[in-house]
Design an enzyme around this catalytic site. Structure first.
Site, mmCIF file in Angstrom:
data_model
loop_
_atom_site.group_PDB
_atom_site.id
_atom_site.type_symbol
_atom_site.label_atom_id
_atom_site.label_comp_id
_atom_site.label_asym_id
_atom_site.label_seq_id
_atom_site.Cartn_x
_atom_site.Cartn_y
_atom_site.Cartn_z
ATOM 1 N N HIS A 121 1.000 -1.263 0.001
ATOM 2 C CA HIS A 121 -0.055 -0.099 -0.028
ATOM 3 C C HIS A 121 0.751 1.294 -0.098
ATOM 4 O O HIS A 121 0.365 2.267 -0.311
ATOM 5 C CB HIS A 121 -0.915 -0.162 1.260
ATOM 6 C CG HIS A 121 -0.369 0.189 2.466
ATOM 7 N ND1 HIS A 121 -0.162 -0.551 3.424
ATOM 8 C CD2 HIS A 121 0.216 1.358 3.109
ATOM 9 C CE1 HIS A 121 0.486 -0.221 4.444
ATOM 10 N NE2 HIS A 121 0.562 1.052 4.263
ATOM 11 N N ASP A 151 0.215 -7.427 1.436
ATOM 12 C CA ASP A 151 0.478 -6.407 1.355
ATOM 13 C C ASP A 151 2.052 -6.186 1.683
ATOM 14 O O ASP A 151 2.615 -5.393 2.550
ATOM 15 C CB ASP A 151 -0.140 -5.722 2.660
ATOM 16 C CG ASP A 151 -0.027 -4.130 2.675
ATOM 17 O OD1 ASP A 151 0.426 -3.400 1.678
ATOM 18 O OD2 ASP A 151 -0.269 -3.425 3.718
ATOM 19 N N SER A 225 4.639 2.768 7.825
ATOM 20 C CA SER A 225 4.442 1.545 7.306
ATOM 21 C C SER A 225 5.460 1.006 6.246
ATOM 22 O O SER A 225 6.018 2.021 5.418
ATOM 23 C CB SER A 225 3.207 1.922 6.388
ATOM 24 O OG SER A 225 2.009 1.964 7.138
#
Length: 467
Positions: A121, A151, A225
């Protein structure tokens, strides 16, 4: 003489009271005796004298120093065509303009020649990906491959020097309560290090992809992230992925993809160009006190098999409905997240030793994992399978499951219209694959009706209700 007698009597009484008190409180059967049966456990005298954060027992500096040089800043630049509605309305002129959007995150260098792992993402829909190292050098990255389900994305930069990198640790061996560091670039603040502990393992957040996160209370915020979760030796145990927060900022817990899962995906992308998914071929659910009572089994932990898929490794290996899986190889299985997390580290044709309970006895069987593309399931007399690349291209879709046969007598007359249709959603929930379809269908009873949206061989969207 009389005074001496009084003093003697007082001394005698004092001694008796002292001796009696000792016998009552501290003797073998006394109130504070270690031999006394009590719900209170006394800590040893040394308990609490050493503080876990003291420099003599724990030092984060070495792990932090090693890791900050291996964590990079990831800049995602995407360009989208945007129309001007005013020009369109007044002049009929469609003057589309390219609008640039920028997103940022983190990544972890995993080899000296420039391979970097991050979250999918973080770089999704990127036109350009720019990597900035801790020494402020910047490079344009090439996207090697992605796994949107888990992911994970793999990038590559061509640096003019050998790069520092992080070694992978065995995430299965981390323990709850173990100290960890989260390293990343929250809010564009480079090389930020936070500390915490492992709060939980194999955490199932009910996502459509990974269902076995490492949970930690190390502070993680937007921008973290794709960054590193490392142990006190600076070894990678997870890729920081998401936070649990009502505000969008850190509020107590964060979650990381275990390094064993990330490593397997990376190796697949490098070797095969795509992710090789193996499946056990069982459907069911994890046990708890309520489920065990309804199923009539004494065990309250483990994965209860409700159904064994046709032609799967589980069927060929000898697993049956009603078996309770409690271990895969040396990994204990108490929940569905334990099972899915371990299987996600394996490939098709890998062999796993399945320990299970049948008729109250522990048994062990070797099972060879099947290829996920051939995974099928059956519900209400319809056999379903994952769609392939040709289906995705033909109908311009990216998910769904195909009806390959119909054995339900009530639906038999519609078999020609149903066979080959692709189910897009069930009860308004988007279906990505067999796994997500099975999860919904397993919660349905045979008497419940379900609504399906599907696309037929002509590309037409149709909706049906199955009773």
């Amino acid at each position: 003489m009389k005074r001496f007698s009084s003093l003697f009597l007082v001394s005698l009484l004092s001694g008796a009271v002292t001796l009696g008190s000792y016998k009552l409180l501290f003797d073998d059967n006394g109130y504070f005796s270690k031999n006394k049966n009590s719900v209170v456990t006394l800590a040893p005298n040394s308990y609490g004298r050493q503080v876990g954060l003291s420099t003599e027992t724990l030092d984060f500096t070495e792990a932090a120093e090693k890791t900050i040089h291996t964590v990079v800043h990831v800049k995602n630049v995407s360009r989208k065509s945007v129309s001007n509605p005013i020009l369109e309305y007044f002049y009929g002129y469609r003057g589309d303009q390219l609008q640039e959007q920028v997103g940022t995150g983190s990544g972890v260098i995993i080899s000296e020649d420039g391979y970097i792992v991050t979250n999918n993402h973080v770089i999704k829909d990127a036109s350009e990906i720019e990597i900035t190292l801790n020494n402020k050098k910047s490079y344009t990255a090439k996207l090697i491959g992605t796994d949107s389900k888990m992911d994970i994305a793999l990038l590559k930069i061509d640096a003019d020097e050998k790069l520092p990198y992080t070694a992978f640790a065995n995430s299965d061996s981390v323990k709850i309560g173990e100290w960890v560091l989260a390293v990343g670039n929250p809010y564009n603040l480079t090389s930020t290090v936070t500390a915490g502990i492992i709060s939980a393992k194999a955490r199932n957040l009910d996502t459509s992809g990974i269902q076995s996160f490492i949970q930690t209370d190390a502070a993680v915020n937007p921008g973290n992230s794709g960054g590193a979760l490392v142990n006190t030796r600076g070894e990678l145990i997870g890729i920081n992925t998401m936070i649990s927060s009502p505000t969008g900022s850190y509020a107590g817990y964060s979650f990381a993809i275990p390094s064993n899962i990330a490593r397997k995906i990376i190796e697949d992308l490098m070797e095969f160009g795509n992710v090789q998914r193996g499946i056990l071929g069982v459907e069911g659910g994890e046990l708890n006190s309520l489920a065990s009572k309804e199923l009539g089994v004494p065990e309250t932990q483990g994965f209860y098999i409700q159904k064994v898929s046709k032609n799967s490794g589980a069927e060929k290996g000898g697993l049956e409905k009603g078996d309770i899986i409690i271990k895969l190889d040396d990994q204990n299985i108490a929940t569905y997240a334990d099972l899915s997390g371990y299987i996600n580290t394996k490939r098709p044709n890998d062999k796993v030793q399945v320990t299970f309970i049948r008729d109250g006895k522990n048994k062990v069987l070797p099972v060879i994992l099947s290829k996920k593309e051939f995974f099928s399931t059956e519900f209400k007399g319809m056999e379903l399978e994952n769609i392939d690349a040709s289906d995705k291209s033909k109908f311009h879709i990216d998910s769904g499951v195909k009806i390959i046969s119909v054995s339900n007598e009530n639906l038999k007359q519609y078999e020609s219209q149903l066979r080959g249709n692709i189910i897009l959603s069930i009860d308004n929930v988007k279906i990505k694959d067999i796994e997500s379809a099975s999860k919904i269908l397993n919660n349905k009873t045979e008497n419940q009706s379900i609504q399906m949206e599907m696309i037929n061989n002509k590309g037409e969207i149709i909706r049906i209700i199955l009773q």
